[in-house]
Scaffold this active site. Structure first.
Site, PDB file in Angstrom:
ATOM      1  CG  ASP A   1      -7.992  -4.864   4.250  1.00  9.06           C
ATOM      2  OD1 ASP A   1      -7.605  -4.031   5.181  1.00  9.06           O
ATOM      3  OD2 ASP A   1      -7.888  -4.639   3.410  1.00  9.06           O
TER       4      ASP A   1
ATOM      5  CB  ILE B   1      -1.031  -0.071   1.233  1.00  7.65           C
ATOM      6  CG1 ILE B   1      -2.021   0.939   1.064  1.00  7.65           C
ATOM      7  CG2 ILE B   1      -0.355   0.157   2.376  1.00  7.65           C
ATOM      8  CD1 ILE B   1      -3.000   1.200  -0.073  1.00  7.65           C
TER       9      ILE B   1
ATOM     10  CB  SER C   1      10.599  -0.780   5.742  1.00  7.75           C
ATOM     11  OG  SER C   1      10.155  -2.156   5.048  1.00  7.75           O
ATOM     12  NE  ARG C   2       8.978  -6.368  10.530  1.00  2.86           N
ATOM     13  CZ  ARG C   2       7.814  -7.146  10.851  1.00  2.86           C
ATOM     14  NH1 ARG C   2       8.246  -8.171  11.909  1.00  2.86           N
ATOM     15  NH2 ARG C   2       6.792  -7.315  10.000  1.00  2.86           N
TER      16      ARG C   2
ATOM     17  CE  LYS D   1      -8.328   0.093   3.696  1.00  2.00           C
ATOM     18  NZ  LYS D   1      -8.565  -1.346   3.717  1.00  2.00           N
TER      19      LYS D   1
END
Length: 308
Positions: free
Chosen positions: A168, A14, A36-37, A90
């Site tokens: 979702d 996203i 970010s991993r 969201k």
């Protein structure tokens, strides 16, 4: 005014599909870091997680959380505690209690908290809202059906508790309906279909009532292949009002009124800049309230196992 120095937390699908381009196209905000991993982004400061980001000497004013809802409370809480404004993808969290706790923390610290609903930022939503105030509504029906394999390939988190399953995407429809209807509505029936091997539903059939008793129905399904369906139909005494294509198109009394390209995330970042500069928040959690009600009142229906 100086641009808002922004960090994105969670550089997944996203963020890459929507957030990066929207930030680049929005005046008043500059992306300066990501956490970010599993990914990095050229041209900005990169960190393994939000803890490393907040502990660094990189100057940021705000964070945009693009991570799954499970675990997001800790990230948002840390950012607010460090004095950063926060934008929530969201759904805003995995539970109602945690998002209301974040709302209280942001207010106490005088920071902006923005609970975003990208479908509300679609072109037809506000015109439909203005129109329906002037009409007598007889019924509302929502059909929101899409292919989970296309939109969420390999994303196991959506099938876990807190991932919401079919809600979702379904919460996008609820975000529009809660915006355009001129009076509140509440849930009276919820049928939730769960794959035998999943902890979250793959389909939902919901019945609501407005305060006046006007019926509102919603059908969500994640098993639709081919053309996707994102439609909201409002029958009024004056004629039908229909939002299609996720709220980007409006048809009034059979006549197309609005057809517009996708600007949802650009609109969200424009609004975030405005909120930060005005020292205000936007924390409408009503779509998540309706999802919570659906689980609380839900009758469980089991179906065959689902494999990605």
């Amino acid at each position: 005014m100086a641009p808002i120095r922004l960090a994105i937390v969670g550089l997944g699908k996203i963020a890459r599909d929507q957030h990066l381009g929207a930030i680049e196209a929005t005046d008043g905000v500059n992306l300066v870091a990501v956490a970010s991993r599993n990914a990095q982004l050229e041209g900005v400061h990169c960190f393994h997680d939000i803890a490393d980001l907040l502990a660094s000497d990189v100057g940021i004013d705000a964070v945009s959380l693009c991570t799954p809802p499970q675990g997001r409370f800790a990230q948002a809480n840390a950012a607010l505690d460090a004095g950063k404004h926060v934008m929530l993808e969201k759904p805003p969290g995995a539970s109602l209690s945690e998002v209301y706790a974040l709302e209280a923390l942001a207010k106490a610290k005088g920071l902006t908290l923005f609970s975003t609903w990208h479908s509300r930022a679609a072109a037809a939503v506000e015109p439909a809202r203005a129109l329906l105030v002037r009409r007598k509504i007889k019924s509302v029906s929502v059909e929101w059906k899409e292919d989970v394999r296309h939109w969420h390939p390999g994303q196991a988190w959506i099938w876990e508790p807190g991932g919401l399953g079919v809600f979702d995407p379904g919460i996008n429809a609820l975000s529009i309906v809660t915006r355009i209807l001129p009076e509140p509505f509440h849930l009276v029936r919820s049928d939730l279909t769960f794959p035998a091997n999943r902890a979250a539903p793959i389909a939902a059939s919901l019945a609501f009532e407005m305060v006046s008793g006007t019926p509102v129905s919603a059908e969500f399904d994640w098993r639709q292949t081919g053309p996707q369906t994102w439609d909201i139909r409002v029958e009024t005494e004056e004629g039908p009002v229909v939002l299609t294509h996720g709220g980007s198109r409006l048809i009034v009394d059979g006549e197309p009124q609005i057809v517009e390209e996708d600007r949802e995330y650009r609109n969200l970042y424009r609004d975030f800049v405005s909120l930060v500069r005005s020292g205000t928040s936007d924390t409408d959690f009503s779509p998540l309230v309706h999802v919570a009600d659906a689980f609380m009142l839900g009758r469980r229906i089991q179906t065959e196992e689902f494999e990605d």
